[in-house]
Design an enzyme around this catalytic site. Sequence first.
Site, PDB file in Angstrom:
ATOM      1  N   GLY A  54       0.859  -1.179   0.000  1.00 30.76           N
ATOM      2  CA  GLY A  54       0.000   0.000   0.000  1.00 30.76           C
ATOM      3  C   GLY A  54       0.896   1.230   0.000  1.00 30.76           C
ATOM      4  CB  ALA A  55       0.957   4.164  -2.244  1.00 34.96           C
ATOM      5  NE  ARG A  90       5.593  -3.421  -4.270  1.00 33.53           N
ATOM      6  CZ  ARG A  90       4.271  -3.543  -4.102  1.00 33.53           C
ATOM      7  NH1 ARG A  90       3.744  -3.367  -2.903  1.00 33.53           N
ATOM      8  NH2 ARG A  90       3.492  -3.846  -5.118  1.00 33.53           N
ATOM      9  CD  GLN A 202      -3.070  -6.808  -3.435  1.00 36.78           C
ATOM     10  OE1 GLN A 202      -3.772  -7.435  -4.224  1.00 36.78           O
ATOM     11  NE2 GLN A 202      -1.886  -6.347  -3.767  1.00 36.78           N
ATOM     12  CG  ASP A 243      -0.188   2.054  -5.828  1.00 35.99           C
ATOM     13  OD1 ASP A 243      -1.337   1.706  -6.170  1.00 35.99           O
ATOM     14  OD2 ASP A 243       0.412   1.571  -4.853  1.00 35.99           O
ATOM     15  CG  ASN A 253      -5.171   1.819  -7.452  1.00 34.28           C
ATOM     16  OD1 ASN A 253      -4.459   1.906  -6.462  1.00 34.28           O
ATOM     17  ND2 ASN A 253      -6.350   1.211  -7.401  1.00 34.28           N
ATOM     18  CE  LYS A 254      -2.045  -4.072  -6.555  1.00 34.97           C
ATOM     19  NZ  LYS A 254      -0.612  -4.470  -6.772  1.00 34.97           N
TER      20      LYS A 254
HETATM   21  O1  MRU Z   1       0.729  -3.930  -4.560  1.00 37.12           O
HETATM   22  P1  MRU Z   1       0.103  -3.189  -3.412  1.00 37.12           P
HETATM   23  O2  MRU Z   1      -0.760  -4.043  -2.535  1.00 37.12           O
HETATM   24  O3  MRU Z   1       1.124  -2.374  -2.643  1.00 37.12           O
HETATM   25  O4  MRU Z   1      -0.850  -2.163  -4.141  1.00 37.12           O
HETATM   26  C1  MRU Z   1      -1.649  -1.289  -3.394  1.00 37.12           C
HETATM   27  C2  MRU Z   1      -2.659  -0.567  -4.165  1.00 37.12           C
HETATM   28  O5  MRU Z   1      -2.711  -0.592  -5.366  1.00 37.12           O
HETATM   29  C3  MRU Z   1      -3.557   0.310  -3.387  1.00 37.12           C
HETATM   30  O6  MRU Z   1      -4.826   0.365  -3.944  1.00 37.12           O
HETATM   31  C4  MRU Z   1      -2.916   1.686  -3.381  1.00 37.12           C
HETATM   32  O7  MRU Z   1      -1.601   1.618  -2.866  1.00 37.12           O
HETATM   33  C5  MRU Z   1      -3.668   2.631  -2.588  1.00 37.12           C
HETATM   34  S1  MRU Z   1      -3.221   2.477  -0.933  1.00 37.12           S
HETATM   35  C6  MRU Z   1      -4.024   3.540   0.035  1.00 37.12           C
END
Ligand code: MRU
Length: 369
Positions: A54-55, A90, A202, A243, A253-254
């Site tokens: 999560g960012a 990352r 997630q 992100d 984003n994801k």
């Molecule tokens: O690969 P991740 O689990 O780090 O990806 C996270 C996401 O894409 C979240 O939706 C994003 O970071 C928003 S977090 C508040």
Amino acid sequence: MKVDGTHRRSLWPADGRDALFVIDQRRLPHECVVARLEDLAAVDAAICQMTVRGAPLIGATAAYGVALQMNADAGDAALDLALQRLAATRPTAVNLRWALERQAARLRPLAPAVRADAAWDEADAIADADVAVNRALGAHGLALLRTLQRQHAGRRLNLLTHCNAGWLATVDWGTALAPVYLAQAAGLDLHLWVDETRPRNQGASLTAWELGQQGVAHTLVADNAGGHLMQRGLVDAVIVGCDRVSARGDVANKIGTYLKALAARDNGVPFWVAMPLSTLDRRVSDGLRDIPIEQRDAREVTHLGGRGADGVVVEVQLAPDGTSALNPAFDVTPARLVDALITERGVVPATAEAIAALTRAAPGPADDG
Ligand code: MRU
């Protein structure tokens, strides 16, 4: 937020400033286990292996990683190596770079003897600010939800979310879920469709768990169900985190977020992105071209983990032996498909002009870079 009724943050420093505690997100939803990280290598591994993810949480964790390294060696070379090593963990979430640049700006002018204390202070400040920012962002999102509810008076609101952008992805509150938690506290009647979010799931493992812990009504759906639900009028708004957002409003984003935005636009469903300003990258304009997309292990696609009937968590193979798989972890939704950016300074359209005006409005994270 609450875990089994007790308030927790997703990370916190040890009292003696010699370790960082984090919730091990790889173990959820089956067990809530706390991991103790004692040095830079442990923090590096925790981010790479998604013990934390999560960012905003990645950024805060990295800031503490620098502090741990300053305990061990606060010389210039050690500082630079720690910053480089953590920056490489990352690639997509820009909060990582933002937090490391804050640490660099704070520590580089200082003598090594005072760097450790300053690094812990800065990491604490980043973590505390994240909580306050998400709370403020949540209040602006709540205003949007109240407006939506007036448009659909007399019935429950249905929101769809993708991935996990709740408190587990931040230090507390979450981004996309902060408005939801405030709406619940304010008595709004709402329900969330939770995308499972293959391949790391997630949504199924984290969002469903934390919504359950907070008592928010929700239903888990396969990633491919969103468009169908929108066609049936079962989604009043889509709300996601991010992100990295470019200066003109493109949203990384994801993986799968873009398809939700397309379906939302086709069905006249508002598509909202919760964006703390620490997730804005003003150095990138064209997000589709210039935001780096993390490529993860093909095994995340060909295999799946889960708890068996005997209670043991195992990994099973889905695809035929030797199947080649591609695993881009993020995608970029063009700004034209984003109806609103919800930030700690208010709600704005995803345009270069609105974003620039927002970052001029008051000093803050996005003005640092
Ligand atoms: O690969 P991740 O689990 O780090 O990806 C996270 C996401 O894409 C979240 O939706 C994003 O970071 C928003 S977090 C508040």
